[in-house]
Scaffold this active site. Structure first.
Site, PDB file in Angstrom:
ATOM      1  N   CYS A  22      39.886  34.633  42.139  1.00 36.83           N
ATOM      2  CA  CYS A  22      39.557  36.055  42.076  1.00 36.83           C
ATOM      3  C   CYS A  22      40.298  36.657  40.878  1.00 36.83           C
ATOM      4  O   CYS A  22      41.513  36.525  40.766  1.00 36.83           O
ATOM      5  CB  CYS A  22      39.982  36.756  43.356  1.00 36.83           C
ATOM      6  SG  CYS A  22      39.843  38.550  43.253  1.00 36.83           S
ATOM      7  N   ASP A  43      32.859  32.705  28.998  1.00 36.60           N
ATOM      8  CA  ASP A  43      32.334  31.726  29.934  1.00 36.60           C
ATOM      9  C   ASP A  43      30.921  31.362  29.494  1.00 36.60           C
ATOM     10  O   ASP A  43      30.088  32.235  29.290  1.00 36.60           O
ATOM     11  CB  ASP A  43      32.322  32.306  31.355  1.00 36.60           C
ATOM     12  CG  ASP A  43      31.860  31.278  32.368  1.00 36.60           C
ATOM     13  OD1 ASP A  43      32.660  30.382  32.690  1.00 36.60           O
ATOM     14  OD2 ASP A  43      30.705  31.361  32.825  1.00 36.60           O
ATOM     15  N   GLU A  73      37.072  27.606  28.339  1.00 39.96           N
ATOM     16  CA  GLU A  73      37.399  26.527  29.240  1.00 39.96           C
ATOM     17  C   GLU A  73      37.366  25.206  28.499  1.00 39.96           C
ATOM     18  O   GLU A  73      36.614  25.051  27.552  1.00 39.96           O
ATOM     19  CB  GLU A  73      36.320  26.463  30.311  1.00 39.96           C
ATOM     20  CG  GLU A  73      36.812  26.685  31.689  1.00 39.96           C
ATOM     21  CD  GLU A  73      35.627  26.745  32.617  1.00 39.96           C
ATOM     22  OE1 GLU A  73      35.725  26.150  33.675  1.00 39.96           O
ATOM     23  OE2 GLU A  73      34.610  27.362  32.280  1.00 39.96           O
ATOM     24  N   CYS A  80      40.701  40.527  48.705  1.00 37.82           N
ATOM     25  CA  CYS A  80      40.723  41.937  48.316  1.00 37.82           C
ATOM     26  C   CYS A  80      39.333  42.572  48.336  1.00 37.82           C
ATOM     27  O   CYS A  80      39.184  43.758  48.067  1.00 37.82           O
ATOM     28  CB  CYS A  80      41.364  42.111  46.928  1.00 37.82           C
ATOM     29  SG  CYS A  80      40.322  41.512  45.590  1.00 37.82           S
ATOM     30  N   ASP A  92      30.034  34.615  36.517  1.00 34.26           N
ATOM     31  CA  ASP A  92      30.415  34.295  35.143  1.00 34.26           C
ATOM     32  C   ASP A  92      31.421  35.305  34.588  1.00 34.26           C
ATOM     33  O   ASP A  92      32.343  34.949  33.862  1.00 34.26           O
ATOM     34  CB  ASP A  92      29.180  34.250  34.238  1.00 34.26           C
ATOM     35  CG  ASP A  92      28.185  33.203  34.707  1.00 34.26           C
ATOM     36  OD1 ASP A  92      28.624  32.227  35.345  1.00 34.26           O
ATOM     37  OD2 ASP A  92      26.974  33.369  34.449  1.00 34.26           O
ATOM     38  N   CYS A 122      42.870  39.655  42.376  1.00 37.35           N
ATOM     39  CA  CYS A 122      44.084  39.409  43.153  1.00 37.35           C
ATOM     40  C   CYS A 122      44.587  37.978  43.080  1.00 37.35           C
ATOM     41  O   CYS A 122      45.696  37.677  43.492  1.00 37.35           O
ATOM     42  CB  CYS A 122      43.874  39.809  44.612  1.00 37.35           C
ATOM     43  SG  CYS A 122      42.833  38.658  45.529  1.00 37.35           S
ATOM     44  N   CYS A 176      35.489  38.014  46.997  1.00 40.06           N
ATOM     45  CA  CYS A 176      36.852  37.675  47.368  1.00 40.06           C
ATOM     46  C   CYS A 176      37.090  37.992  48.834  1.00 40.06           C
ATOM     47  O   CYS A 176      36.817  39.086  49.300  1.00 40.06           O
ATOM     48  CB  CYS A 176      37.834  38.452  46.490  1.00 40.06           C
ATOM     49  SG  CYS A 176      39.551  38.088  46.886  1.00 40.06           S
TER      50      CYS A 176
END
Ligand SMILES: [Zn+2]
Length: 412
Positions: free
Chosen positions: A345, A208, A292, A367, A374, A348, A364
């Site tokens: 997340c 990232d 990305e 969870c 990042d 999960c 999150c």
């Protein structure tokens, strides 16, 4: 052994006379481009009345027209290498092809519009030489170009010179260009490279790109920005505010803008160098690298400096990884640009509806995971590769393809 095309770029130290010659060649390229564009527009108009009128659309036809007209349009044409005019017309031919390909649906990506006139001071100053005396001199401090002659380089050319001496490289073209106040030459070179083959299960790494850090890896490692880059980023922010305060069209504003361009070019150089070190390690140490994809439309709309910077860093990272993964026998996977790597997340799969740039940690609601933003994104990118692997990437090479996993089996 494989033949790959590769670029070697060197900063130049031209004399004042050479500076003028470099600028003159770039200007000549621009004049030829604009002349050709006017001609094309005129012929398109004429063709509406008379369907037999031919419109020059390719480099050979444009060049033929130019050679017929140059004496009248640019009586000074002999001052520059003929390659300069050819370079401008080549740029136009490519732009026209991009336009017609895009219109016919033969081209991927954003729609390409009809070419625009290039304005002095607003367009990129560049000129490409493909024939004539193009040389890297044996002393490794000088290069030779047609008409411009022998230019001193700011840095040693040894990396390229060594290959040329060993006969494992061949120069195809040389492009001169200007960034802020600095002139560069970039050689397009055909190089013989040994591409290693990899065996066994490849290791996966997600990357990232950010502004605070150069990059965050899915292993949890963060690659810090070089100190010098951190300093120029602060300077950039300050100068940007200063430009905004200056009266439009004032002399002071112009001055500040020139300073801003210099600092920006410097920061881009520092970042590029740091990214080179990173991408070499990534491509040699890992079998699969996931990054990305750039959101081009979003990039154009967003005026935040932070966003622009991280996008330009991402573009550079992708550019370097594309060829380095090929050199080192690893694989690059580009996550689809709508893949919500930051909002999901990584434990999960819960997707957060909105995540602003200012939120530095991901928490999150499902969870309870709390993680650096990042790092969470980098882990999601690495997961993407596993998903691609499950759908059988071993038989199908996904290099360069868009991958959209549809968030494999994950629900909010
Ligand atoms: Zn979760």
């Amino acid at each position: 052994m494989a033949l790959v095309t590769q670029a070697y770029r060197f900063a130049l130290d031209p004399t004042p006379r050479q500076r003028r010659a470099l600028a003159s060649h770039c200007g000549a390229a621009r004049v030829a481009y604009n002349w050709g564009l006017r001609l094309v527009k005129l012929r398109l108009e004429q063709r509406r009345l008379d369907s037999t009128v031919e419109v020059p659309w390719t480099l050979p036809t444009l060049r033929r027209e130019w050679n017929r007209a140059k004496q009248e349009v640019a009586p000074w044409w002999a001052e520059n290498s003929k390659e300069a005019y050819s370079s401008g017309l080549d740029g136009l031919a490519r732009a026209l092809k991009g336009f017609s390909d895009s219109k016919a649906g033969r081209r991927k990506g954003r729609p390409v519009g009809f070419p625009h006139t290039k304005r002095k001071g607003r367009c990129r100053d560049a000129c490409r030489f493909t024939t004539g005396q193009i040389k890297v001199l044996a002393d490794r401090r000088h290069v030779q170009l047609p008409r411009i002659g022998v230019l001193k380089t700011h840095e040693s050319t040894r990396k390229l010179a060594r290959r040329l001496e060993k006969d494992t490289a061949r120069i195809l073209a040389a492009t001169i260009s200007r960034t802020a106040d600095r002139w560069f030459v970039s050689f397009t070179v055909e190089v013989q490279r040994a591409i290693p083959t990899r065996t066994g299960k490849p290791t996966v790494i997600g990357v990232d790109v950010g502004v605070r850090h150069l990059a965050t890896l899915s292993t949890g490692a963060t690659i810090a920005n070089p100190r010098a880059l951190q300093r120029s980023l602060r300077k950039l922010r300050r100068l940007n505010r200063e430009v905004a305060r200056r009266k439009p069209k004032s002399r002071r504003r112009k001055q500040t803008r020139r300073r801003l361009a210099r600092v920006y070019a410097h920061a881009a150089n520092l970042r590029r160098d740091a990214l080179h070190k990173l991408t070499t390690t990534l491509a040699t140490d890992h079998g699969i690298v996931v990054v990305e994809q750039l959101n081009l439309t979003g990039m154009l709309r967003n005026r935040h400096l932070a966003r622009v910077l991280s996008d330009s860093g991402l573009a550079e990272l992708r550019r370097q990884l594309t060829y380095k993964t090929a050199w080192y026998g690893s694989q690059l996977i580009l996550a689809d640009r709508f893949y919500p790597s930051s909002k999901t997340c990584s434990a999960c799969g819960w997707v957060k509806a909105k995540l602003t740039l200012a939120e530095r940690t991901f928490s999150c609601k499902s969870c309870g995971l709390v993680l650096d933003r990042d790092l969470n994104a980098a882990r999601n990118l690495a997961k993407l590769a596993e998903h691609v692997a499950q759908s059988g990437w071993e038989t199908k090479n996904a290099r360069g393809a868009d991958v959209r996993p549809g968030l494999a089996g994950l629900t909010a």
